[in-house]
Enzyme design. Structure first.
Site, mmCIF file in Angstrom:
data_model
loop_
_atom_site.group_PDB
_atom_site.id
_atom_site.type_symbol
_atom_site.label_atom_id
_atom_site.label_comp_id
_atom_site.label_asym_id
_atom_site.label_seq_id
_atom_site.Cartn_x
_atom_site.Cartn_y
_atom_site.Cartn_z
ATOM 1 N N PRO A 139 0.796 -1.231 0.000
ATOM 2 C CA PRO A 139 0.000 0.000 0.000
ATOM 3 C C PRO A 139 0.829 1.282 0.000
ATOM 4 O O PRO A 139 0.267 2.360 -0.032
ATOM 5 C CB PRO A 139 -0.776 -0.104 1.313
ATOM 6 C CG PRO A 139 0.120 -0.883 2.220
ATOM 7 C CD PRO A 139 0.931 -1.808 1.347
ATOM 8 N N CYS A 140 2.171 1.177 -0.007
ATOM 9 C CA CYS A 140 2.950 2.390 0.249
ATOM 10 C C CYS A 140 2.826 3.437 -0.865
ATOM 11 O O CYS A 140 3.089 4.603 -0.635
ATOM 12 C CB CYS A 140 4.406 2.066 0.564
ATOM 13 S SG CYS A 140 5.175 0.906 -0.538
ATOM 14 N N HIS A 141 2.418 3.027 -2.074
ATOM 15 C CA HIS A 141 2.276 4.024 -3.141
ATOM 16 C C HIS A 141 0.814 4.378 -3.437
ATOM 17 O O HIS A 141 0.545 5.146 -4.349
ATOM 18 C CB HIS A 141 2.944 3.537 -4.424
ATOM 19 C CG HIS A 141 4.400 3.272 -4.254
ATOM 20 N ND1 HIS A 141 5.285 4.265 -3.880
ATOM 21 C CD2 HIS A 141 5.124 2.136 -4.355
ATOM 22 C CE1 HIS A 141 6.492 3.738 -3.773
ATOM 23 N NE2 HIS A 141 6.426 2.456 -4.049
#
Lengths: 268, 206
Positions: free
Chosen positions: B161-163
Site C-alpha cells: 500500500p505504500c504508493h
C-alpha cells in the site's frame, strides 16, 4: 543520543541461547545432536539458520529439500516476527537454552508465510519500516531517503552492525518540537490470538506525554481493574518496562529495528 | 489526512457505497465479520487457467475463461474432457481492508488450485499482466508479497500500500469521496486479475 545510545546498544545486543533439534518425523534412523546458537533478539530466524538447515538436511529423510520451518512446543514459529518477540511470546517460561524443532516436511501453509530467500525477509523488514514511518512522519522521512540509506538499514541488521544501522535509523527516530511522532508504531501480542494495534498519539492535545499505561488503557481496557491497575504483564526485549514510561521514549529507544514496539501481554 | 488518503469513516462510507453498486451489478462482494468484531469486504472468483502455457497471464486466462464457459454451455461433456487435460481451476479470494497506518484501502488475496494448494508467490508474479511486468521486474519484492492478514492472522498475498496515496492523489479528482473504492479498485485490481465491470463506473457517474 548520549545515554540513550547505551540503552539502544543494550537492546541491540540481546541474545537468546537456542538448541535446534531436527524433528523425529524427519529422520529415518540416527537423530543428530542438537545445534546450539546464540541468536540476536532483534533479528529474524532465517538470517541465522542457513548453516543449521544445511547440517540437518544431511540427516533428513526427504532429500528433496522441502521448505524448512521451526516449531516450539507444537507452536509453528512465524519467521517474520523478530526472535525476541517469539521468545517473549512462547518461550519465556521454558528453561534455557530454548529448544526449537526444525522441520522439513508438512510446511504449515495456513499458518506460516513462505520464506524462499533472504529477499523475503528484507522485503518484510523494509515494509515494516515504511509502515512505521507512515505512522510517525506520514512517510516523509523514509521517502526522502535514498535507496542507499534503505540498503544500509537492512545490511546493518543483516550483518549485526549497530553503528551502521543507527546512523540511518536515527533520522527515522527523530522527534523534536512540532515534529514529534504523529502516532506510535506498536503491536500487542498474546498467545493464541493475532496481534492488535490501533492509532495512538504520544502526546495529548494539551501536549502532555502519554505513558505505556495510557496506551494499554486505550488498547486493552479489559485488562485493568476498577482502580486502573493492570492485571497482566507486558514484556519487550525480555524486560517489563514500568507502566509510567513515556510511550514516546519507549518508541525511540525500545523499538525493534523494524521501528515497531512489539509488546507481549501475558498472565505471568 | 494526506493527499490521496482517506479516513476510516470515509473508507466505510465508500465501501458501503461500493457494496450497494455491487448488489445492483453482480452481487459478488460481501462483508465478512471476524470473531473479534472486525470487518472486511470479500469476493471469490474462479478462474480457469491454461496449463498448456504456464507463462500465460491473467489477461489471457480471463479470455480463455470466457471461451471455455461458452463451450461448456454448448457441450458439457467436451468441456469436461478438456477440463481434465489442459486447464487448471484456480479460486481467487479477494479481501479489501483498511490500513490505518497508511490511511488507504489494501487489497489482500489468496489463490488456491482445485486440490486446495496455495499458488506460490512465483506463480502469482507470473500471472501479473504484461503491462505491469516492467514494474514487477524492477521491484517485485515491494509490489506483491505474502503477509500476515491483519484481521485473520493467516498468510495472504497483498499489494503493497505504500504508493496507494500517491496513485490516488494523481487519479481524476473525486467529486464524491464515496467513489474512492471504485476508483482505487479499478486502478489496482487488474494487477491480480480483479476487473471491475464498466457498470461500476457508469453507476458512479449517474
Amino acid at each position: 543520543m548520549g545515554e540513550n545510545r547505551e540503552i539502544q546498544k543494550g537492546v541491540w545486543e540481546g541474545r537468546i541461547p537456542v538448541a535446534f533439534r531436527l524433528s523425529e518425523e524427519d529422520t529415518d534412523g540416527e537423530r543428530p545432536e542438537p545445534v546450539y546458537l546464540m541468536v540476536p533478539r532483534i533479528s529474524y530466524f532465517p538470517l541465522h539458520t542457513e548453516k543449521i538447515n544445511k547440517h540437518f538436511l544431511k540427516y533428513a529423510s526427504e532429500k528433496e529439500s522441502e521448505e524448512i520451518w521451526l516449531e516450539h512446543d507444537n507452536q509453528p514459529l512465524k519467521w517474520h516476527y523478530p526472535v525476541g518477540l517469539l521468545f517473549d511470546l512462547y518461550g519465556s517460561e521454558t528453561s534455557l537454552p530454548w529448544t526449537i524443532t526444525v522441520h522439513f516436511k508438512d510446511f504449515p501453509e495456513e499458518e506460516l508465510l513462505h520464506c524462499v530467500s533472504k529477499d523475503a525477509v528484507e522485503s518484510h523488514f523494509m515494509s515494516s519500516i515504511k509502515e512505521a514511518d507512515s505512522l510517525k512522519h506520514r512517510g516523509q522521512v523514509i521517502n526522502s531517503m535514498q535507496k542507499r540509506d534503505h540498503k544500509q538499514l537492512w545490511t546493518g541488521l543483516l550483518h549485526d552492525k549497530f553503528d551502521q544501522f543507527w546512523s540511518v535509523n536515527k533520522k527515522l527516530m527523530e522527534s523534536s518540537g512540532d515534529e514529534t511522532f504523529k502516532y506510535i508504531p506498536y503491536r500487542l501480542y498474546m498467545v493464541d490470538r493475532h496481534y492488535m494495534t490501533n492509532l495512538f498519539r504520544p502526546l495529548t492535545e494539551e501536549g502532555h506525554h502519554q505513558s505505556l499505561k495510557h496506551l494499554l488503557l486505550s488498547a486493552v481496557p479489559q485488562f485493568f481493574n476498577e482502580d486502573e491497575e493492570f492485571q497482566k504483564h507486558v514484556r519487550i526485549h525480555g524486560t517489563e518496562p514500568l507502566l509510567d514510561t513515556p510511550i514516546l521514549w519507549l518508541s525511540e529507544n525500545f523499538s525493534f529495528p523494524d521501528n515497531f514496539l512489539h509488546l507481549v501481554i501475558s498472565d505471568k | 489526512m494526506a493527499a490521496g488518503s482517506i479516513s476510516e469513516d470515509e473508507y466505510w462510507d465508500s465501501i458501503i457505497f461500493f457494496l450497494t453498486l455491487s448488489s445492483k451489478i453482480d452481487s459478488k462482494w460481501t462483508i465478512v465479520d471476524t470473531k473479534d468484531g472486525r470487518r472486511f469486504a470479500k469476493k471469490t472468483e474462479v478462474f480457469i487457467l491454461s496449463t498448456e502455457n504456464k507463462e500465460s497471464t491473467m489477461n489471457d486466462d480471463v479470455i480463455r475463461n470466457t471461451e471455455l464457459m461458452e463451450e461448456q454451455e454448448e457441450d458439457t461433456a467436451a468441456f469436461q474432457v478438456r477440463g481434465n487435460s489442459d486447464v487448471e481451476v484456480v479460486t481467487y479470494e479477494y479481501h479489501i481492508l483498511y490500513s490505518p497506518s497508511y490511511g488507504v484501502p489494501v487489497l489482500y488475496f489468496n489463490a488456491h488450485t482445485q486440490g486446495g494448494k496455495l499458488l506460490a508467490l512465483e506463480e502469482v508474479w507470473k500471472r501479473v499482466p504484461d503491462v505491469y511486468k516492467e514494474r514487477l521486474s524492477e521491484e517485485r519484492w515491494t509490489f506483491i508479497t505474502q503477509q500476515e492478514h491483519p484481521l485473520l492472522g493467516r498468510p495472504f498475498y497483498y499489494l503493497h500500500p505504500c504508493h496507494t496515496a500517491d496513485l490516488m492523489k494523481n487519479s481524476p479528482v473525486l467529486t464524491d469521496k464515496r467513489h474512492y473504492i471504485v476508483s482505487w479498485l479499478s486502478a489496482v485490481g487488474p494487477v491480480v486479475g480483479l476487473k471491475l465491470p464498466l457498470e461500476y463506473g457508469k453507476l458512479c457517474v449517474s
